[in-house]
Design an enzyme around this catalytic site. Structure first.
Site, PDB file in Angstrom:
ATOM      1  N   ARG A  35      28.556  62.899  -8.610  1.00 15.45           N
ATOM      2  CA  ARG A  35      28.206  63.978  -8.279  1.00 15.45           C
ATOM      3  C   ARG A  35      27.300  64.841  -9.578  1.00 15.45           C
ATOM      4  O   ARG A  35      26.949  66.247  -9.084  1.00 15.45           O
ATOM      5  CB  ARG A  35      28.193  64.726  -7.412  1.00 15.45           C
ATOM      6  CG  ARG A  35      28.675  64.033  -6.594  1.00 15.45           C
ATOM      7  CD  ARG A  35      27.536  63.364  -5.467  1.00 15.45           C
ATOM      8  NE  ARG A  35      28.375  62.272  -4.022  1.00 15.45           N
ATOM      9  CZ  ARG A  35      28.687  61.126  -4.360  1.00 15.45           C
ATOM     10  NH1 ARG A  35      28.768  60.219  -5.319  1.00 15.45           N
ATOM     11  NH2 ARG A  35      29.318  60.663  -3.244  1.00 15.45           N
ATOM     12  N   SER A  57      25.436  66.591   2.350  1.00 17.42           N
ATOM     13  CA  SER A  57      27.138  67.521   2.261  1.00 17.42           C
ATOM     14  C   SER A  57      26.912  68.789   1.608  1.00 17.42           C
ATOM     15  O   SER A  57      25.789  68.693   0.843  1.00 17.42           O
ATOM     16  CB  SER A  57      28.420  66.798   1.378  1.00 17.42           C
ATOM     17  OG  SER A  57      28.240  65.834   1.299  1.00 17.42           O
ATOM     18  N   GLU A  65      27.789  71.555  -3.382  1.00 17.10           N
ATOM     19  CA  GLU A  65      26.768  70.391  -3.861  1.00 17.10           C
ATOM     20  C   GLU A  65      24.887  70.883  -4.104  1.00 17.10           C
ATOM     21  O   GLU A  65      24.346  70.297  -5.270  1.00 17.10           O
ATOM     22  CB  GLU A  65      26.609  68.918  -2.865  1.00 17.10           C
ATOM     23  CG  GLU A  65      26.423  68.223  -4.148  1.00 17.10           C
ATOM     24  CD  GLU A  65      26.474  67.070  -2.782  1.00 17.10           C
ATOM     25  OE1 GLU A  65      28.102  66.709  -2.117  1.00 17.10           O
ATOM     26  OE2 GLU A  65      25.868  65.907  -2.365  1.00 17.10           O
TER      27      GLU A  65
HETATM   28  P1  NAP Z   1      33.971  59.780   4.843  1.00 17.32           P
HETATM   29  O1  NAP Z   1      33.611  58.295   5.267  1.00 17.32           O
HETATM   30  O2  NAP Z   1      34.594  60.133   5.836  1.00 17.32           O
HETATM   31  O3  NAP Z   1      35.232  59.828   3.728  1.00 17.32           O
HETATM   32  C1  NAP Z   1      35.800  61.042   3.405  1.00 17.32           C
HETATM   33  C2  NAP Z   1      35.264  61.070   1.943  1.00 17.32           C
HETATM   34  O4  NAP Z   1      36.145  60.292   1.493  1.00 17.32           O
HETATM   35  C3  NAP Z   1      34.460  60.596   1.546  1.00 17.32           C
HETATM   36  O5  NAP Z   1      33.585  61.828   1.159  1.00 17.32           O
HETATM   37  C4  NAP Z   1      34.806  59.533  -0.104  1.00 17.32           C
HETATM   38  O6  NAP Z   1      34.572  60.556  -0.740  1.00 17.32           O
HETATM   39  C5  NAP Z   1      35.782  59.734   0.148  1.00 17.32           C
HETATM   40  N1  NAP Z   1      36.252  58.258   0.703  1.00 17.32           N
HETATM   41  C6  NAP Z   1      37.043  57.345   1.677  1.00 17.32           C
HETATM   42  N2  NAP Z   1      37.462  56.626   1.311  1.00 17.32           N
HETATM   43  C7  NAP Z   1      37.020  56.393   0.574  1.00 17.32           C
HETATM   44  C8  NAP Z   1      37.406  54.761  -0.833  1.00 17.32           C
HETATM   45  N3  NAP Z   1      37.969  53.881  -0.371  1.00 17.32           N
HETATM   46  N4  NAP Z   1      37.973  55.239  -1.819  1.00 17.32           N
HETATM   47  C9  NAP Z   1      37.348  56.292  -2.108  1.00 17.32           C
HETATM   48  N5  NAP Z   1      36.692  57.696  -1.426  1.00 17.32           N
HETATM   49  C10 NAP Z   1      37.158  57.359  -0.155  1.00 17.32           C
HETATM   50  O7  NAP Z   1      33.063  60.063   3.997  1.00 17.32           O
HETATM   51  P2  NAP Z   1      31.760  60.991   4.657  1.00 17.32           P
HETATM   52  O8  NAP Z   1      31.670  62.027   4.678  1.00 17.32           O
HETATM   53  O9  NAP Z   1      31.250  59.806   6.041  1.00 17.32           O
HETATM   54  O10 NAP Z   1      30.444  60.320   3.348  1.00 17.32           O
HETATM   55  C11 NAP Z   1      30.502  58.356   3.513  1.00 17.32           C
HETATM   56  C12 NAP Z   1      29.764  58.478   2.452  1.00 17.32           C
HETATM   57  O11 NAP Z   1      28.284  59.197   1.856  1.00 17.32           O
HETATM   58  C13 NAP Z   1      30.560  58.960   0.709  1.00 17.32           C
HETATM   59  O12 NAP Z   1      29.812  58.593  -0.312  1.00 17.32           O
HETATM   60  C14 NAP Z   1      29.798  60.368   0.644  1.00 17.32           C
HETATM   61  O13 NAP Z   1      29.641  60.853  -0.921  1.00 17.32           O
HETATM   62  C15 NAP Z   1      28.124  60.026   1.411  1.00 17.32           C
HETATM   63  N6  NAP Z   1      27.624  60.856   1.542  1.00 17.32           N
HETATM   64  C16 NAP Z   1      25.957  62.563   0.322  1.00 17.32           C
HETATM   65  C17 NAP Z   1      26.111  63.125   1.309  1.00 17.32           C
HETATM   66  C18 NAP Z   1      25.244  63.572  -0.019  1.00 17.32           C
HETATM   67  O14 NAP Z   1      24.356  64.743   0.558  1.00 17.32           O
HETATM   68  N7  NAP Z   1      25.445  63.615  -0.923  1.00 17.32           N
HETATM   69  C19 NAP Z   1      26.094  63.283   2.297  1.00 17.32           C
HETATM   70  C20 NAP Z   1      26.967  62.474   3.514  1.00 17.32           C
HETATM   71  C21 NAP Z   1      27.823  61.348   3.105  1.00 17.32           C
HETATM   72  P3  NAP Z   1      33.290  60.189  -1.389  1.00 17.32           P
HETATM   73  O15 NAP Z   1      32.423  61.702  -0.970  1.00 17.32           O
HETATM   74  O16 NAP Z   1      33.531  60.209  -3.579  1.00 17.32           O
HETATM   75  O17 NAP Z   1      32.104  58.710  -1.330  1.00 17.32           O
END
Ligand code: NAP
Length: 338
Positions: free
Chosen positions: A165, A239, A334
């Site tokens: 990020r 996020s 972020e």
């Molecule tokens: P989630 O599936 O509830 O998982 C929680 C965190 O664990 C995530 O942030 C993810 O990291 C990490 N994670 C889960 N499974 C993983 C795996 N197999 N390997 C590595 N890391 C793992 O996540 P969530 O919050 O609902 O978000 C889902 C995805 O959407 C994530 O990748 C998140 O980054 C992305 N997202 C981005 C934004 C944004 O505004 N940038 C907003 C919402 C969600 P990572 O975040 O590194 O993937």
């Protein structure tokens, strides 16, 4: 080039924060952007570049000129490598529309990045990522305008200094370049990354056993719609905190006290789930005046009414304090705080 005076940005940021800019300008081309930047330098005014407004916390008053990027256009070129296609996108294009366009044309790679709000120009800046895929995997080059000179430069993937990020546009080059276009190298054959638990579960729920790119895209859309607030109805900037990356030693110390802390190995380091840390501190669904933490996702700060940046930053500071007090981990924010 006309600048409008005293313009509200409330409907131009997904947080829906009350914010007013002293001057407002629209750049529909690189020439217009150049002339706005030149005028701002001549008049010694601060500038703020606005894309989709989905990852910013805007101040109540901005005493400068806000330049909204409206450059549009998508060009698809063949690539000498037949398994790839080069897609050059102007920065004012909406990110999710690009994902949909690629899906429609059988151009693959962006499925996991569906429904991320904001414009294409912002994508390389924070190296948007979701469900195990980051935009940096596809960035061939980034075209940007130097604020001081108006010169358009082209940065290679390596020169963008992508991290988790993160990129040079947020770091050493912050404020000195405006991203005008992004060159992506995408696949002509599907390459799926359906491994995140939420994604797997959603595909199962959809009854899909052998997913196609369109299935993965649809599953991402469904999960995001369920977990994240729609900014059209509840203001938010996605996020609010990054997942902290910690050393093995820090993780060991943490696990002695909290045996169930979720972590994901990255080379010699570990990524912690910021949402879990915040949730453990009891923040999920809590409301503090006009702001609060989203009931389905502890990483998202929401605007329940006419919140200002002060309300958001006060809540963010309280969340950070409680995570430090309980886990000794410092969260970093972020979105860009203007
Ligand atoms: P989630 O599936 O509830 O998982 C929680 C965190 O664990 C995530 O942030 C993810 O990291 C990490 N994670 C889960 N499974 C993983 C795996 N197999 N390997 C590595 N890391 C793992 O996540 P969530 O919050 O609902 O978000 C889902 C995805 O959407 C994530 O990748 C998140 O980054 C992305 N997202 C981005 C934004 C944004 O505004 N940038 C907003 C919402 C969600 P990572 O975040 O590194 O993937």
């Amino acid at each position: 080039m006309d600048w409008q005076k005293n313009v509200s940005l409330r409907h131009r940021n997904t947080f829906g924060l009350d914010s007013q800019t002293r001057y407002f300008a629209v750049a529909d081309s690189t020439e217009e952007l150049r002339s706005h930047l030149r005028r701002a330098i001549e008049e010694e005014r601060k500038t703020f570049i606005l894309g989709g407004g989905s990852n910013v916390v805007l101040p109540r008053d901005f005493d400068g000129v806000t330049i909204s990027l409206g450059m549009r256009g998508v060009k698809v070129d063949s690539d000498p490598d037949r398994s790839r296609l080069r897609v050059v996108v102007q920065s004012g294009e909406n990110w999710h529309s690009l994902v949909r366009l690629c899906m429609g044309k059988g151009i693959f790679g962006l499925e996991n990045l569906a429904l991320i709000p904001g414009n294409v120009g912002a994508a390389p800046i924070q190296n948007i990522g979701a469900y195990g895929v980051e935009v940096s995997e596809f960035v061939d080059f980034v075209e940007a305008m130097e604020v001081k000179t108006g010169r358009v430069v082209k940065l290679t993937n390596e020169e963008c200094g992508f991290g988790y990020r993160d990129s040079v546009f947020k770091g050493e080059l912050a404020g000195s370049l405006v991203v005008t276009a992004v060159g992506l190298s995408l696949h002509t054959r599907p390459r799926l990354v359906p491994d995140y638990p939420d994604l797997r579960a959603e595909l199962e729920r959809m009854g899909v056993t052998k997913p196609l790119p369109a299935d993965v895209c649809e599953a991402v859309i469904r999960v995001r719609r369920r977990k994240l607030p729609d900014p059209r109805f509840v203001g938010n900037a996605g996020s609010f905190f990054k997942n902290p990356i910690v050393s093995d030693d820090v993780l060991k110390r943490l696990q002695e006290l909290h045996t169930d802390v979720p972590c994901f190995k990255r080379a010699s380091e570990c990524k912690l789930a910021a949402a879990w840390l915040i949730d453990q501190c009891g923040w999920k669904g809590r409301r503090c005046g006009p702001v609060g933490v989203w009931k389905h996702h502890a990483l998202v700060i929401v605007n329940h009414g006419r919140a200002t940046s002060d309300d958001v930053l006060r809540l963010a500071a309280s969340i950070k304090e409680s995570v430090v007090a309980r886990f000794g981990i410092e969260l970093s924010v972020e979105p860009t705080i203007v």
